[in-house]
Scaffold this motif. Sequence first.
Motif: not given
Lengths: 550, 550
Positions: B58, B61, B67-68, B71, B74-75, B86, B88, B111, B113
């Motif tokens: 992804g 992060p 990008d941070t 994630f 997503a979380a 996923l 990181a 993140s 991930a």
Amino acid sequence: MTSTARSVPAGTPLGDAFHVYDTTLRDGAQREGISYSVADKLAVARLLDGLGVGFIEGGWPGALPKDTEFFARAAAGELPLRHAALVAFGSTRRAGTTAARDPQVQALLDSQAPVITLVAKSDRRHIERALRTDVAEAAEMVRDTVSFLVGQGRRVFLDAEHFFDGYAFDPDCSLRVLTAAMESGADVAVLCDTNGGQLPLGLAETVGEVIARTGFRVGIHCQDDTSCAVANSVAAVQAGASHVQCTANGYGERAGNADLFAVIGNLVTKLGLEALPTGARAELTRVSHALAEIANIAPDTHQAYVGSSAFAHKAGLHASAIKVDPELYNHIDPGTVGNDMRVLVTEMAGRASLELKGHELGVDLAGRPEAITNALRKVKDLEARGWSFEAADASFELLLREEIAGIDPTETEPVTPFELESYRVILDHDRDGSVVSEATVKVRVNGQRVIATAEGNGPVHALDAALRKALSPHLPWLDDVELTDYKVRILTAGGDHGTDAVTRVLVQSSDREREWTTVGVHGNIVEASWLALCDALAHKAMRVRTAVGG
Amino acid sequence: MTSTARSVPAGTPLGDAFHVYDTTLRDGAQREGISYSVADKLAVARLLDGLGVGFIEGGWPGALPKDTEFFARAAAGELPLRHAALVAFGSTRRAGTTAARDPQVQALLDSQAPVITLVAKSDRRHIERALRTDVAEAAEMVRDTVSFLVGQGRRVFLDAEHFFDGYAFDPDCSLRVLTAAMESGADVAVLCDTNGGQLPLGLAETVGEVIARTGFRVGIHCQDDTSCAVANSVAAVQAGASHVQCTANGYGERAGNADLFAVIGNLVTKLGLEALPTGARAELTRVSHALAEIANIAPDTHQAYVGSSAFAHKAGLHASAIKVDPELYNHIDPGTVGNDMRVLVTEMAGRASLELKGHELGVDLAGRPEAITNALRKVKDLEARGWSFEAADASFELLLREEIAGIDPTETEPVTPFELESYRVILDHDRDGSVVSEATVKVRVNGQRVIATAEGNGPVHALDAALRKALSPHLPWLDDVELTDYKVRILTAGGDHGTDAVTRVLVQSSDREREWTTVGVHGNIVEASWLALCDALAHKAMRVRTAVGG
């Protein structure tokens, strides 16, 4: 009489031992979107010859009227070749006649090309289902046609169509077709992956096996349907093929053919095979772009070796390392193929990229961290709204110099050399069907208010004409400035309609010494063009001021 | 807490035994011209998950704010995944600290991930010249970081940067970096051709040798600088790699990465490796085009497997054979990757192509040789003036039906459902900087003369709005018709200026049931758009008439 002297490639250190064979004008022309005129074909052939390829396949005389004309004009002296031999492509004779009586074979002779490449089916299923004959007759068609043409003093190559599928299905049948050609005097048996389904490891194995079983001189012709045409061509050479057929930029039917430039790049820089005359490899990028221009296809920016992005670095991580040591991050020196390393200015760019880019443009950013910060913020903001500075160096330089002047009062801010009051463009489609564009601009220049009106082919052309009319008496340098290219990109479909979208315009300008590109973005295509035009003039004005001694 | 259940790919027959690993959102985003928003990134991840890839990288992060945020969202539940885990991406800890104390390593944990891919230098020259440390410390950085993350419950993969160059230069150094990772609990040692300089035969040999010497599970990550990224990836799998990193459509820095769609196409159809869930491969074409849309990059029409030209046949020779036996000329059945075979209408097309195309469009040409002759002549003439029917099926159908009606009086000629008297478009850039476009059309429809004026964001939008206003009360079906896409191509720079050129406009329309594309060409962009708009309405009117029972 045929000149056989020209049928051997001249100018490469490898001579006839290795053939770079271009089929842009025949197989490449099958790409969706390409339609060469005869003049285009002559121009393509001249560029390829200048690059130093050994063979140029010009088309299929007798089958396509343009191709017949191309060979006639070449034979009449319009195509003097320094390096390459001209090749006519055609089919073996039809079933149930003789080569000497087949009008299609006669057309190949009439083309006066010293080399003839004959295509023949080499997959038993194709022979039986498409040609509707048997293997014996197919082999006889090859034997008769090759013998006849060789007897007429031509050099003959055989394109064995669908060879790899055919060989997997019935190897003896496929080899029988090759043998018929080579025993009758053909010089190269070209194994064609006509439907492009091969992968390199398997293809290299087959090529090696065919050479081991027959001892024939083998060539390779790959299509890109598995995205492996370049890899397959190079693997075939590693397995012993000494004749490689390619097209400029990989043009060709479906997914295309093996890209001449990537294949040559790999042969020369990876395998050390001197397949081009000395010095020619530095021309690869220029010739690739010129051929794209003639094909009227935008160059593929991400094309290996010759794409404008092929050595472009965007990641902040890489850019900072590149400052230290460029060769750590490029697989070859871009200059060897006539390309350049570029650093891209984008919102992802870090400070190091921006500094490098400034250096490239001659803008001194050392000791100006605040200007870098401000410029980065502005680039990020504008790119979020559709601007793109990657291709518009001149607009980026203006932005950078504005930020510097904003902080350092000793630096001069670049300015548009006039003030716009307003413009109006009127487009009329009249009752009689005529279409007229007229633009009026009201500007202030050198303290005076000027109003000018002009017509043009379209709204932007009219606007450009009116602006020139208004400014030209006041800005003597303007007459040297030309718009040399104009690109439009519709960015996103906003709202309900496709025509209601953001438009990005790139304008390339030239003053006969330099070329520079500027960008404009707006919901209205005419205003976007206007913004790019204004940047183009501001950039020129800045150069004029600097040259005068600012 | 981390869900490790999701860190193993679900849904493919091969489970964890073979990894399709996508890095479009990290490495792909480095392509010149791509700038994903966080919403874009989420949309890309959903499409990739729907396709059934095993891993979605992804971003990085901690290094990039977007990008941070990706994630974090997503979380927070915005990215429920059915198939993929996923990932990181990040770097090993810095020199001179510990992984536990390195904020960049902490950002990877934060993140949430379940899988983390660590990049580490594995070429001694990079370790010494860019990292400015020695091999022992570089290996220790890997060991410390992998151990720490595995101890925190993450699955870890190692991206060994510049592996192939490094291995050629100093194999022991490169293997030492791999060993440090794998002995500390990493699951896959990914060999990266970071500068993209490899060719398949050599690369396959190295991959095989590394597996033989170490017994490690090996992955592959290829860049396309030799135009061999797809071939190299597939060759690595044939040599024993069981984890392959790709990006959608090959997006990536410089010449790009290995194209996910071509790699999957090859693995599935050529190697018989069931790398995607059942049924997913028929989605390849759709997902490829949707991802191009999000990246805002025109799909590559010549892309292997998924390009709109990938199974398009133009040559008269092939087209006549295809009529007999389609499988003789395609390397796979296009339907297996969700693509279609198409026959192109161009001046090169023979009668067979035109007949096939007519059949595709539902136009009966059997027993109408004269209509075919006339249509071929007209296509040739228009294409010479810049028209292109390859992408404009609806305009081509109109042309074909006009030619039929011209010969056969029992057939109805398609007509534009109104008569134009004139139009005028006025564009004002006012003193206050505002830009307004206004269009007036004068038309006859259903025997009445109608005048209507409307505004729009740009000249074409205004013209479309005015025309709708005039026609809508008379043509009840018009409200269903939308313009869904609008493309502009500047064809040739004629005259002195780039803005003085021929413009080709393609308009895509939709009535919620069907989409159709029409073309217009003119020196004036607004008139070219007008011509395409008129064809769009004529085509719809023809359908309406047929549906009513004509």
